[in-house]
Design a protein around this motif. Structure first.
Motif, short mmCIF file in Angstrom:
data_model
loop_
_atom_site.label_atom_id
_atom_site.label_comp_id
_atom_site.label_asym_id
_atom_site.label_seq_id
_atom_site.Cartn_x
_atom_site.Cartn_y
_atom_site.Cartn_z
N SER A 118 4.89 0.20 -5.36
CA SER A 118 3.52 0.17 -4.89
C SER A 118 3.45 -0.12 -3.39
O SER A 118 4.34 -0.80 -2.84
CB SER A 118 2.74 -0.90 -5.66
N PRO A 119 2.37 0.38 -2.70
CA PRO A 119 1.28 1.20 -3.24
C PRO A 119 1.79 2.56 -3.67
O PRO A 119 2.81 3.04 -3.21
CB PRO A 119 0.31 1.31 -2.06
N CYS A 120 1.02 3.17 -4.57
CA CYS A 120 1.48 4.39 -5.23
C CYS A 120 0.28 5.28 -5.53
O CYS A 120 -0.86 4.81 -5.58
CB CYS A 120 2.18 4.00 -6.53
N ASN A 151 6.70 8.68 -0.49
CA ASN A 151 5.61 7.98 -1.15
C ASN A 151 4.24 8.48 -0.69
O ASN A 151 4.04 8.84 0.46
CB ASN A 151 5.71 6.48 -0.90
N ALA A 193 3.90 -4.07 -10.76
CA ALA A 193 3.89 -3.52 -9.41
C ALA A 193 5.03 -4.13 -8.61
O ALA A 193 5.21 -5.36 -8.61
CB ALA A 193 2.55 -3.80 -8.73
#
Length: 330
Positions: free
Chosen positions: A93-95, A134, A112
């Motif tokens: 994460s973030p994702c 990502n 996470a």
């Protein structure tokens, strides 16, 4: 429904600006769409059939031995969590928000993880899920590390799920050539690199048994006949692949320089977008939107993602707006 980029109609209503007057940089899709080929009448009139040339073209393009076409990688994102019993799923994460949303909705336990937390957590996971590069940060993890993680998971019957939606610009980093290994699942998106998101086409690369289970779940005729013709044409057009990579890389580099010149140095990015993490992200998003420039806003952490301006005129328009923001917010 989760928030996504590309919602231009809503922005038009919110800001009272006609749709045609916007510069839409809110999605990480190449702004130069591949030309749409002539579609034979039979593609519209007959039920689509598999192995009509699309799968062969995709296997050659991705360097994969086996794959399954799906109606956009979103179809696989929603279906894959339903093919496992309740599992402990780590998400880097973030994702891309649809991934954790789908696994959570299917009843799995989610954790996470930051990149530097994976090693400590890996042996307690059944599934590790990541996007590479990502979305939205553009972070790219090396092949060797991912294959090492996969081996540890697969030894216990686990999965490594790698969403490679943005990797076409640097395919040497892909795991597509390894995807026949048990427990390795690679998702590829068609629309982003080819600039044809409306086509709704993607591919799942994995071991044969899992692909068959996924195909059985999704059912027949998931890819329309005209889409199959278009996809095959684009996947085999090697000259335009090279052109697309060159112009995306150049445009992304110019965008990064433009942001840095305005005192907004990117926090990350790839050849299809730049990522800007800053506390005043919502303020800058609104400032640009009032000038007819739509970018993607993220709330946690506060950040913006900017896609590639398609022309020199669009780059100048963005530059003028950024200069105005810099003047108003020194």
């Amino acid at each position: 429904m989760l928030e996504h980029g590309g919602r231009l109609l809503r922005a038009s209503l919110d800001y009272g600006i006609a749709r045609g007057d916007w510069l839409d940089l809110s999605s990480g899709i190449a702004p130069w769409a591949y030309p749409v080929p002539e579609i034979p009448q039979a593609a519209w009139a007959r039920l689509p059939e598999t192995e009509d040339g699309l799968e062969q073209a995709a296997r050659a393009y991705y360097g994969a031995t086996q794959l399954l076409p799906v109606a956009g990688s979103q179809a696989a994102i929603q279906a894959l969590p339903l093919l496992r019993a309740r599992s402990r799923v780590g998400v880097l994460s973030p994702c891309y928000a649809e991934h954790p949303h789908a696994w959570r909705r299917a009843g799995h336990e989610l954790l996470a993880l930051a990149d530097d937390q994976v090693e400590a957590a890996l042996d307690s996971l059944d599934v590790l899920l990541l996007v590479n590069p990502n979305n939205p940060t553009g972070r790219l993890l090396p092949r060797a590390r991912l294959l090492e993680w996969h081996a540890r998971l697969a030894a216990r019957g686990g999965w490594l799920v790698v969403d490679e939606a943005f990797i076409d610009n640097d395919p040497r980093q892909s795991l597509a050539d390894c995807a026949e290994r048990p427990g390795l699942i690679v998702l590829r998106s068609f629309g982003k690199f080819f600039g044809l998101a409306g086509v709704r086409l993607g591919f799942v690369l994995a071991e044969a048994d899992l692909l068959q289970r996924l195909a059985d779940y999704l059912g027949p005729w998931t890819i329309a006949g005209p889409t199959r013709v278009l996809g095959q044409t684009c996947l085999t057009d090697g000259a335009t692949h090279d052109l697309q990579r060159i112009r995306c890389a150049a445009a992304s580099r110019r965008l990064a320089e433009q942001l840095s010149g305005a005192g907004l140095a990117p926090s990350g990015g790839c050849d299809l977008f730049q990522y800007l993490r800053l506390p005043q992200a919502a303020q800058l998003h609104d400032f640009l939107a009032r000038r007819g420039i739509l970018v993607r806003l993220f709330e946690e952490p506060a950040a913006l993602r900017l896609g590639l301006p398609p022309s020199a005129a669009d780059e100048r328009r963005l530059g003028q707006a950024l200069a105005a923001y810099q003047k108003d917010h020194p």
